[in-house]
Design a protein around this motif. Structure first.
Motif, PDB file in Angstrom:
ATOM      1  N   SER A 163       0.841  -1.192   0.000  1.00 40.59           N
ATOM      2  CA  SER A 163       0.000   0.000   0.000  1.00 40.59           C
ATOM      3  C   SER A 163       0.876   1.242   0.000  1.00 40.59           C
ATOM      4  CB  SER A 163      -0.912   0.014   1.235  1.00 40.59           C
ATOM      5  OG  SER A 163      -0.139   0.148   2.419  1.00 40.59           O
ATOM      6  N   ASP A 208       0.692   3.555   2.209  1.00 41.13           N
ATOM      7  CA  ASP A 208       1.113   3.790   3.596  1.00 41.13           C
ATOM      8  C   ASP A 208       2.323   2.935   3.962  1.00 41.13           C
ATOM      9  OD1 ASP A 208      -0.880   5.641   3.966  1.00 41.13           O
ATOM     10  OD2 ASP A 208      -2.288   4.219   4.867  1.00 41.13           O
ATOM     11  N   ALA A 209       2.318   1.678   3.535  1.00 36.61           N
ATOM     12  CA  ALA A 209       3.437   0.791   3.864  1.00 36.61           C
ATOM     13  C   ALA A 209       4.736   1.317   3.259  1.00 36.61           C
ATOM     14  CB  ALA A 209       3.145  -0.619   3.363  1.00 36.61           C
ATOM     15  N   GLY A 259       5.262   4.450   2.156  1.00 40.52           N
ATOM     16  CA  GLY A 259       5.538   5.775   2.696  1.00 40.52           C
ATOM     17  C   GLY A 259       6.132   5.725   4.091  1.00 40.52           C
ATOM     18  N   ASP A 260       5.599   4.862   4.942  1.00 42.48           N
ATOM     19  CA  ASP A 260       6.128   4.738   6.308  1.00 42.48           C
ATOM     20  C   ASP A 260       7.567   4.236   6.289  1.00 42.48           C
ATOM     21  OD1 ASP A 260       3.710   5.597   7.248  1.00 42.48           O
ATOM     22  OD2 ASP A 260       2.976   3.595   7.807  1.00 42.48           O
ATOM     23  N   ASP A 318       9.761   7.139   5.323  1.00 39.56           N
ATOM     24  CA  ASP A 318       9.889   8.083   6.438  1.00 39.56           C
ATOM     25  C   ASP A 318      10.901   7.589   7.467  1.00 39.56           C
ATOM     26  OD1 ASP A 318       8.223  10.073   5.577  1.00 39.56           O
ATOM     27  OD2 ASP A 318       6.434   9.282   6.570  1.00 39.56           O
ATOM     28  N   GLY A 335      -0.646   2.847  -5.615  1.00 37.83           N
ATOM     29  CA  GLY A 335      -0.211   3.112  -4.243  1.00 37.83           C
ATOM     30  C   GLY A 335       1.253   3.497  -4.171  1.00 37.83           C
ATOM     31  N   ALA A 385       2.832   7.166  -2.956  1.00 36.99           N
ATOM     32  CA  ALA A 385       3.844   7.306  -1.905  1.00 36.99           C
ATOM     33  C   ALA A 385       5.094   7.996  -2.436  1.00 36.99           C
ATOM     34  CB  ALA A 385       4.195   5.933  -1.339  1.00 36.99           C
ATOM     35  N   GLN A 423       4.530  11.716  -2.735  1.00 35.10           N
ATOM     36  CA  GLN A 423       4.464  12.404  -1.448  1.00 35.10           C
ATOM     37  C   GLN A 423       5.817  12.482  -0.743  1.00 35.10           C
ATOM     38  OE1 GLN A 423       1.482  10.124   0.620  1.00 35.10           O
ATOM     39  NE2 GLN A 423      -0.227  11.279  -0.264  1.00 35.10           N
ATOM     40  N   HIS A 424       6.625  11.435  -0.873  1.00 38.50           N
ATOM     41  CA  HIS A 424       7.840  11.344  -0.060  1.00 38.50           C
ATOM     42  C   HIS A 424       9.139  11.516  -0.852  1.00 38.50           C
ATOM     43  CE1 HIS A 424       5.539   9.871   3.445  1.00 38.50           C
ATOM     44  NE2 HIS A 424       4.816   9.218   2.555  1.00 38.50           N
TER      45      HIS A 424
END
Length: 249
Positions: free
Chosen positions: A23, A25-26, A28-29, A32, A52, A56, A59-60
């Motif tokens: 995902s 989020d996975a 992206g985290d 980070d 997905g 990410a 965004q990152h």
């Protein structure tokens, strides 16, 4: 996956880490957690068609160039060509493909690059596609071949121009009879920057797929893993460039 050793000509691609989930989020985290210095050093991100990962990366990794891998672009076209053939098969014959059905008989020839089709198969292909009832398949096949030709161009500049023309041609109002082609056109237009970036960078997911194959082999010879930590560790040793470091101790 890290392709830096491959790009620098000092080694092969390597596995960096494994995390659960597929995902935005996975991914992206994980980015980070690596910190800003790590993220700012990333210049190119290759990926499949999963939105997905693109989300990410946007965004990152604002400074990185996103590249949609050619294999997955071609596979998108293959999926739509196959879906079109199956739909027209049902509409014209009233059943799924069977031995002796015209479209079923050319199902493999349809997916072959035009320059590799034998003369006998070329005649067979032409006989089926020139039928008015199979017009939708013929048009979809034409654009599929154009995508293949773009990736086979001798010069990246020529390939990029040819691909752009395909994407632009499909970014018009496509009739309902070409519904699969319409969906393909929407996807290509939405990801056009990532698709065209391949011709500027030459980056692809090939090394990543190679590592995925190694991990499949690892799971096979291990007969599976019940401990996730052990699985990640073995994967990093097997495909993360750690084997050489361990052997050097």
């Amino acid at each position: 996956m890290d392709l830096t050793p491959l790009v620098d000509g000092v080694g092969s691609a390597r596995l960096l880490d494994m995390v659960p989930g597929r995902s935005a989020d996975a991914f992206g985290d994980w980015l980070d957690a690596r910190g800003g210095t790590f993220r700012h050093r990333i210049r190119v991100v290759t990926m499949d068609g999963f939105t997905g990962y693109a989300k990410a990366a946007t965004q990152h990794l604002t400074q990185a160039r996103q590249v949609m891998d050619p294999f997955h672009v071609v596979h998108l076209a293959i999926d739509k060509l196959t879906a079109c053939r199956q739909r027209v098969q049902n509409e014209t014959m009233g059943h799924r493909g069977r031995s002796g059905d015209p479209l079923y008989g050319i199902r493999r020839i349809l997916l072959t690059r035009k320059s590799l089709v034998t003369p006998a198969n070329a005649v067979k292909l032409d006989d089926v596609l020139t039928s008015q009832a199979h017009l939708a398949v013929q048009v979809t096949w034409h654009f599929y071949q154009e995508i293949l030709a773009a990736y086979q161009a001798d010069r990246p500049r020529d390939g990029k121009l040819r691909m752009f023309k395909v994407i632009k041609a499909l970014h018009v109002k496509i009739p309902n009879d070409l519904r699969e082609l319409r969906v393909l056109g929407q996807t290509l237009w939405r990801r056009r920057a990532d698709i065209l970036a391949y011709f500027d960078t030459g980056a692809s997911n090939g090394p990543v797929e190679n590592i995925n194959g190694k991990l499949e082999h690892l799971r096979g010879i291990a007969l599976g893993f019940r401990n996730k930590a052990n699985y990640i560790l073995r994967s990093l040793i097997h495909s993360g460039g750690l084997r050489e470091a361990i052997n050097a101790l």
